[in-house]
Design a protein around this motif. Structure first.
Motif, PDB file in Angstrom:
ATOM      1  N   LEU A 127      -0.281 -90.242  30.833  1.00 28.84           N
ATOM      2  CA  LEU A 127       0.818 -89.435  30.306  1.00 28.84           C
ATOM      3  C   LEU A 127       2.155 -89.895  30.854  1.00 28.84           C
ATOM      4  O   LEU A 127       3.149 -89.971  30.107  1.00 28.84           O
ATOM      5  N   GLU A 128       2.230 -90.181  32.155  1.00 29.95           N
ATOM      6  CA  GLU A 128       3.492 -90.600  32.760  1.00 29.95           C
ATOM      7  C   GLU A 128       4.032 -91.862  32.101  1.00 29.95           C
ATOM      8  O   GLU A 128       5.238 -91.979  31.851  1.00 29.95           O
ATOM      9  N   PHE A 129       3.159 -92.797  31.820  1.00 35.12           N
ATOM     10  CA  PHE A 129       3.585 -94.044  31.178  1.00 35.12           C
ATOM     11  C   PHE A 129       4.081 -93.778  29.759  1.00 35.12           C
ATOM     12  O   PHE A 129       5.077 -94.351  29.305  1.00 35.12           O
ATOM     13  N   VAL A 130       3.388 -92.876  29.047  1.00 32.34           N
ATOM     14  CA  VAL A 130       3.820 -92.507  27.697  1.00 32.34           C
ATOM     15  C   VAL A 130       5.227 -91.928  27.729  1.00 32.34           C
ATOM     16  O   VAL A 130       6.093 -92.302  26.932  1.00 32.34           O
ATOM     17  N   LEU A 131       5.482 -91.026  28.687  1.00 31.23           N
ATOM     18  CA  LEU A 131       6.804 -90.397  28.777  1.00 31.23           C
ATOM     19  C   LEU A 131       7.872 -91.395  29.209  1.00 31.23           C
ATOM     20  O   LEU A 131       9.020 -91.320  28.754  1.00 31.23           O
ATOM     21  N   GLN A 132       7.516 -92.330  30.090  1.00 32.35           N
ATOM     22  CA  GLN A 132       8.466 -93.378  30.478  1.00 32.35           C
ATOM     23  C   GLN A 132       8.844 -94.222  29.271  1.00 32.35           C
ATOM     24  O   GLN A 132      10.033 -94.526  29.053  1.00 32.35           O
ATOM     25  N   LYS A 182      12.566 -94.601  27.518  1.00 30.07           N
ATOM     26  CA  LYS A 182      13.141 -95.927  27.280  1.00 30.07           C
ATOM     27  C   LYS A 182      13.502 -96.104  25.806  1.00 30.07           C
ATOM     28  O   LYS A 182      14.552 -96.643  25.464  1.00 30.07           O
ATOM     29  N   MET A 183      12.608 -95.641  24.943  1.00 28.95           N
ATOM     30  CA  MET A 183      12.852 -95.768  23.507  1.00 28.95           C
ATOM     31  C   MET A 183      14.081 -94.974  23.087  1.00 28.95           C
ATOM     32  O   MET A 183      14.915 -95.460  22.312  1.00 28.95           O
ATOM     33  N   LEU A 184      14.221 -93.740  23.617  1.00 28.79           N
ATOM     34  CA  LEU A 184      15.380 -92.917  23.277  1.00 28.79           C
ATOM     35  C   LEU A 184      16.672 -93.580  23.731  1.00 28.79           C
ATOM     36  O   LEU A 184      17.669 -93.604  22.987  1.00 28.79           O
ATOM     37  N   ASN A 185      16.671 -94.120  24.952  1.00 28.27           N
ATOM     38  CA  ASN A 185      17.869 -94.797  25.472  1.00 28.27           C
ATOM     39  C   ASN A 185      18.203 -96.035  24.659  1.00 28.27           C
ATOM     40  O   ASN A 185      19.388 -96.312  24.378  1.00 28.27           O
ATOM     41  N   LEU A 186      17.172 -96.776  24.289  1.00 29.37           N
ATOM     42  CA  LEU A 186      17.396 -97.980  23.497  1.00 29.37           C
ATOM     43  C   LEU A 186      17.897 -97.625  22.100  1.00 29.37           C
ATOM     44  O   LEU A 186      18.753 -98.324  21.541  1.00 29.37           O
ATOM     45  N   GLN A 187      17.367 -96.528  21.536  1.00 28.54           N
ATOM     46  CA  GLN A 187      17.846 -96.084  20.226  1.00 28.54           C
ATOM     47  C   GLN A 187      19.333 -95.736  20.274  1.00 28.54           C
ATOM     48  O   GLN A 187      20.095 -96.071  19.356  1.00 28.54           O
TER      49      GLN A 187
END
Length: 523
Positions: free
Chosen positions: A113-118, A122-127
Motif C-alpha cells: 500500500l505504501e508504494f502505491v500511495l507513493q 508522484k503521479m499527481l505532482n508530475l501531472q
C-alpha cells in the motif's frame, strides 16, 4: 500461437502452467501437479436492503491477486505497459489509508500500500508539472499570434521548442508512472464485509448445520473402492492416456454426472436464471480482470504457450466477460446466469490421501451461478445464492455445514464468502462441495461493467434538458451449484449399502432413466 507438432492431422499445442491464486466461489473446489509443460490436443426482485455503513469501503479496489508483484521492467528499464486498466479510485484509497492497511493485514496480503500511495503522489505532482508546462506553451503560442520584433519572435520560437521537448519528456514519464501505479494497485485485495471473522481458515464461523452423520452397521468404503467394485471409473487407464489426476467415468457414473448437471440446471433455472454453456478457452486478460493471475509460479491455470489464451478453471470467468466494457440497462438488473462448463486446474502443490480419487482432479464438470446486480442489492443476492445451494444439497439428503469464511481464506476478489462442506464418510471428514462469493465491484471495475440509474441527474444542461444519470459499477456474485466430482464422492459414500450397491437419491432418478440403484455387476 506456436505450432508444436502435427500428429494424424491434429494440431498439438503446448500448454504451460501459470499462477492463479485460489479465490472466489470455487476457491477450494479444485480437483499432483503436472510437468511444467503439458501438451494437450485442443478441440476444439427483491426490494433492496438498506446498505450497511461499511459499504463505502468496497468501492475503490480492484486487484488480480492477493500477493503483490513489483511492476515488471524490461531490459532497458522501462515499465511494461499493463494490457488493461482497472477503474481504481486512488483518491479514496489515500483518504481511507488506515482501513485499507488493516484490510491488507487481515487478509494476509503482500500488497504494498505504501508504494502505491507513493506512486500516486508522484503521479499527481508530475501531472501538475505537465499542466504547468502546457500552460506556458499555450501562453507562448498566443504571444506569437501578434506582431513581434524579429528578435522577440525568434526568442519565443526557441522558448516554445524547449517547452515542447521538456513536455514530451515529462509526458513519457507520466505514462510510465501511471502504468507502474496501475500494476501495483491491481495487487490490492477487495475490502471485506465487517461481519467476516478475522484470522485463518480455522477462524471461520459456522452459519448452519443440516442433518447428521449417517450411522453405518457395516464397514464403510471410500468412493475409490466403491467405484472399483461397481466398475464406475478408471484412473489407471486415464493416467496412461493423460497423466495423474485424470479419470474415465463409466457405466452408471456417466449417467450420474449427467443427471446431476441436468437436475441442477433445471432447479436453478426455476429461480429465474438464464442457462449458458461457455467458451472453455479465454483470453488471459479476462482471467486477470476476474481476479486471477494466469501466468507465474505455483500455478492453477493452464495457459496456452505463445498465445494470450488460457483454459478456464471456472465458468465464472467467461460468464463475467459477457458484459465486459458495456453499460447495461438498470431495468435488466439483476442479470442471473447458470452456466455449465468443463474446468481445468493444475492443482499445483496438492497431494496426500485427503486429495485422492475424485476429490481433486485436473478436469471436471461444474455448474456455476453468476449474478450482476445493483450495489445495494448484492448482500441480498449473496444470501439467495447460498440458499439455493443449501436447498439443492438438502434435497439430495446430504449432511453439510455452511461456513462464513475468515479473512485469511478469502481470495482477492471476495468481499465475503460462504463455503458449504459435506460429510464424506469414506474420507472420514467434511469436504468442500460449494461456495458463494460476493465480489462487489472488484470485478466490474476491471471488466468495465456499468449500469446507468434510471433516475436522471437533478442538474440540467444549458439547453434545459436533464442530464443523464452518472453510470455506476454493477456488483458481481458467483456460486457453485454443482461440482460434479465432489458430488459423486458424496453420493457414493453416503448412500452405499451393505451389499455393495449405491442408492440413487430420489430427485435424480427421473434424470437417470428411472435407475434407483447402482448394483454390483456379476460376471
Amino acid at each position: 500461437m506456436a505450432l508444436q507438432c502435427r500428429l494424424s492431422g491434429t494440431t498439438i499445442q503446448s500448454l504451460k502452467m501459470a499462477t492463479i491464486p485460489i479465490s472466489s466461489s470455487s476457491s477450494r473446489l479444485i480437483f499432483r501437479s503436472l510437468p511444467k509443460t503439458l501438451n494437450l490436443a485442443l478441440f476444439s426482485r427483491h426490494s433492496p436492503p438498506k446498505a450497511p455503513p461499511f459499504t463505502l469501503l468496497i468501492r475503490a479496489l480492484s486487484a488480480p491477486a492477493v500477493a503483490a508483484a513489483p511492476a515488471t521492467e524490461s531490459s532497458d528499464n522501462k515499465v511494461v505497459k499493463p494490457q488493461w486498466q482497472a477503474a481504481i479510485d486512488f483518491k479514496w484509497i489515500r483518504d481511507n489509508k488506515e482501513a485499507v492497511a488493516v484490510n491488507i493485514k487481515n487478509r494476509n496480503s503482500n500488497a504494498n500500500l505504501e508504494f502505491v500511495l507513493q506512486l500516486y503522489d508522484k503521479m499527481l505532482n508530475l501531472q501538475k508539472e505537465v499542466e504547468r508546462l502546457r500552460g506556458e506553451r499555450n501562453t507562448v503560442a498566443n504571444k506569437m499570434k501578434g506582431k513581434l520584433e524579429t528578435s522577440e519572435r525568434q526568442r519565443l520560437i526557441e522558448e516554445g521548442k524547449n517547452l515542447k521537448e521538456a513536455l514530451m519528456t515529462l509526458e513519457e514519464d507520466l505514462i510510465k508512472l501511471r502504468d507502474e501505479l496501475q500494476l501495483e494497485a491491481q495487487c490490492l485485495p477487495n475490502m471485506t464485509h465487517p461481519d467476516v471473522p478475522i484470522g485463518g481458515e480455522d477462524s471461520s464461523k459456522l452459519r448452519n448445520m443440516v442433518g447428521s452423520r449417517r450411522k453405518f452397521d457395516f464397514p464403510v468404503k471410500d468412493h475409490l473402492q466403491i467405484g472399483k467394485e461397481l466398475d464406475l471409473f478408471d484412473f489407471d487407464a486415464a493416467a496412461e492416456v493423460s497423466g495423474s489426476k485424470f479419470y474415465y467415468l463409466k457405466n452408471e457414473a456417466v449417467m450420474l454426472e449427467m443427471s446431476l448437471v441436468n437436475w441442477t440446471m433445471t432447479e436453478v433455472m426455476k429461480r429465474g436464471f438464464t442457462p449458458l454453456t461457455t467458451p472453455e478457452i479465454v483470453r488471459s486478460s479476462v482471467v486477470e480482470k476476474c481476479g486471477f493471475q494466469p501466468r507465474g509460479e505455483n500455478t492453477q491455470v493452464y495457459s496456452i504457450e505463445d498465445s494470450d489464451q488460457c483454459l478456464i478453471g471456472t465458468a465464472e470467468i467467461p460468464v463475467g466477460g459477457i458484459h465486459m466494457d458495456s453499460i447495461v440497462a438498470e431495468s435488466s438488473l439483476p442479470l442471473k446466469y447458470v452456466a455449465f462448463s468443463h474446468c481445468f486446474r493444475t492443482e499445483a502443490g496438492a497431494a496426500g490421501t485427503a486429495t485422492r480419487g475424485l476429490y481433486r482432479v485436473h478436469q471436471f464438470s461444474k455448474v456455476e451461478m453468476f449474478i450482476l446486480c445493483r450495489p445495494e442489492e448484492s448482500d441480498l443476492y449473496h444470501e439467495e445464492l447460498i440458499k439455493i445451494e443449501e436447498d439443492l444439497f438438502q434435497s439430495l439428503g446430504l449432511h453439510y455445514k455452511t461456513l462464513d469464511m475468515a479473512t485469511g481464506d478469502l481470495g482477492a476478489p471476495a468481499y465475503r464468502k460462504f463455503d458449504v462442506e459435506a460429510w464424506m464418510p469414506g474420507l472420514d471428514r467434511y469436504g468442500e462441495i460449494s461456495s458463494a462469493s460476493n465480489c462487489t465491484d472488484y470485478q466490474s471495475r476491471r471488466l468495465g461493467i456499468r449500469y446507468r440509474p434510471s433516475e436522471p441527474s437533478s442538474t440540467t444542461s444549458k439547453k434545459g434538458k436533464a442530464n443523464l444519470a452518472t453510470t455506476k459499477f454493477v456488483h458481481t456474485l458467483n456460486a457453485t451449484a454443482c461440482a460434479v466430482p465432489r458430488m459423486l464422492v458424496c453420493l457414493l459414500e453416503n448412500f452405499q449399502q451393505e451389499n455393495g450397491s449405491v442408492t440413487i437419491p430420489c430427485p435424480l432418478r427421473p434424470f437417470m432413466g428411472g435407475i434407483e440403484l447402482i448394483s454390483p455387476k456379476f460376471r
